[in-house]
Design a protein around this motif. Structure first.
Motif, mmCIF file in Angstrom:
data_model
loop_
_atom_site.group_PDB
_atom_site.id
_atom_site.type_symbol
_atom_site.label_atom_id
_atom_site.label_comp_id
_atom_site.label_asym_id
_atom_site.label_seq_id
_atom_site.Cartn_x
_atom_site.Cartn_y
_atom_site.Cartn_z
ATOM 1 N N GLN A 266 8.356 4.283 4.021
ATOM 2 C CA GLN A 266 6.971 3.977 3.618
ATOM 3 C C GLN A 266 6.935 2.816 2.628
ATOM 4 N N ILE A 267 7.875 2.814 1.708
ATOM 5 C CA ILE A 267 7.947 1.726 0.713
ATOM 6 C C ILE A 267 8.201 0.403 1.410
ATOM 7 N N ASN A 268 9.160 0.385 2.313
ATOM 8 C CA ASN A 268 9.490 -0.859 3.022
ATOM 9 C C ASN A 268 8.335 -1.336 3.895
ATOM 10 N N ALA A 269 7.591 -0.379 4.449
ATOM 11 C CA ALA A 269 6.488 -0.738 5.333
ATOM 12 C C ALA A 269 5.286 -1.302 4.573
ATOM 13 N N THR A 270 5.139 -0.934 3.325
ATOM 14 C CA THR A 270 3.952 -1.360 2.547
ATOM 15 C C THR A 270 4.266 -2.425 1.506
ATOM 16 N N ARG A 271 5.552 -2.734 1.337
ATOM 17 C CA ARG A 271 5.949 -3.636 0.252
ATOM 18 C C ARG A 271 5.253 -4.997 0.334
ATOM 19 N N GLU A 277 0.396 -0.249 -3.466
ATOM 20 C CA GLU A 277 0.694 1.065 -2.900
ATOM 21 C C GLU A 277 2.197 1.324 -2.911
ATOM 22 N N ALA A 278 2.973 0.260 -2.621
ATOM 23 C CA ALA A 278 4.430 0.377 -2.638
ATOM 24 C C ALA A 278 4.923 0.705 -4.044
ATOM 25 N N ARG A 285 8.656 8.120 -6.554
ATOM 26 C CA ARG A 285 10.043 8.430 -6.142
ATOM 27 C C ARG A 285 10.940 8.571 -7.374
ATOM 28 N N LYS A 286 10.813 7.630 -8.305
ATOM 29 C CA LYS A 286 11.606 7.694 -9.538
ATOM 30 C C LYS A 286 11.319 8.991 -10.302
#
Length: 341
Positions: A266-271, A277-278, A285-286
């Motif tokens: 999801q992070i890679n897709a929205t970065r 959002e990313a 996550r942290k």
């Protein structure tokens, strides 16, 4: 629960055959062979010999199922589950309890106490050479029948059949802890998760210090998104009772972190298109890894030779920026990887 633990002292002098001549000689011979084999732990030989004794007695009009019970016990100890299951099922269906009345008298001259059948015991009362006429009842083996048959069926991967026996046994012995424990396992093995969870909660209500049951409850609760927080509470309860419960720490780590591979996707897709959002996803996550850190450290402490525990801790240190602690793990990681090859 599934380990079969059996054992009983079979005493020859406790049984007296009321037969005469060749029939009695055959009975005595067969009975001795059965007991000699049993006492020598040659259960494969003992089982059919006990059945032979039972059948010889039945032919002469004595349906003494204690010998069928000994045959079933011997088959179980010989790991002949099919034959043992047949016999134990027949015994339960027949209403056999194993309760027997023994009759004894003391021989005045020698002082020996001798076993007698009831007819002889009654006649001996008129004999001045004997005294101390006593009767005793043996204990019931009925709970053992249900417990052993349940174990045999569970070992044979027949949980649904085991549940039938368990429910029948609990109707007679509602407080039997072994049957209650087996019931929970049978529910799980048969795929009846709701009843399994109910059985675990019932057991924990009676014994709240059972770390394994708290762990098992946590595992089942973790499968349902609606009860994830309950699962965390159950795992915490398990480690509160058993501080070195490594599997409980492992599950806490994974359940707190969640599906990290999905999060990374999801992070890679929205970065690029949705950087804000990313960033929120990265921060969340942290936060999850920071929350999981004490459990990861405790897991590694409880299982220092477990490469999965070390890897999970290392990854948690990376996400939480504990760089110095990562260095301390590298040598151990190389050692464990070398062992795993």
């Amino acid at each position: 629960m599934k380990k079969l633990i059996l054992g009983i002292a079979i005493v020859a002098s406790a049984f007296v055959f009321g037969q005469k001549g060749d029939v009695n000689a055959k009975l005595q011979e067969t009975n001795k062979a059965a007991m000699d084999a049993y006492n020598a732990k040659n259960y494969t030989v003992a089982a059919p010999k006990f059945l032979e004794v039972y059948n010889l007695l039945k032919t002469s009009g004595q349906d003494d199922k204690i010998y069928m019970y000994y045959a079933g016990l011997s088959y179980a100890l010989a790991n002949n589950s099919d034959e043992a299951i047949k016999i134990y099922t027949d015994l339960i269906n027949s209403g056999f309890t194993g309760v027997q009345t023994t009759y004894t008298a003391k021989e005045k001259k020698s002082g020996n106490v001798i076993p007698l059948d009831k007819t002889t015991w009654d006649l001996m009362k008129k004999n001045a050479d004997y005294s101390d006429f006593k009767t005793e009842q043996t204990a019931s083996v009925e709970p053992d029948l249900y417990e052993t048959l349940t174990t045999l069926l569970m070992n044979a991967k027949k949980p649904n059949e085991a549940l039938v026996i368990i429910e029948k046994g609990l109707a007679k012995f509602p407080n039997n802890a072994k049957l209650k424990e087996a019931q929970a396992t049978a529910y799980y093995d048969s795929g009846n998760t709701e009843k399994f969870i109910g059985a675990l909660k019932e057991q924990l209500a009676k014994n709240p210090t059972d770390a394994t049951n708290w762990y098992n409850l946590g595992v089942m609760q973790s499968k349902n998104p609606a009860t994830v927080e309950d699962a965390i509470a159950s795992f915490k309860k398990a480690i509160e009772i058993k501080p070195d419960f490594d599997n409980a720490y492992q599950n806490l780590v994974y359940i707190v972190i969640g599906d990290d591979s999905k999060t990374v996707e999801q992070i890679n897709a929205t970065r690029k298109e949705k950087p804000e959002e990313a960033t929120k996803l990265i921060d969340a996550r942290k936060e999850r890894f920071a929350k999981a850190l004490p459990y990861a450290e405790a897991w590694y402490k409880a299982a220092p030779e477990n490469l999965d525990a070390l890897t999970a801790l290392k990854e948690t240190y990376i996400i939480t920026k504990n760089i110095d602690k990562i260095k301390d793990l590298k040598a151990k990681e190389a050692e464990l990887k070398a062992k795993a090859k």
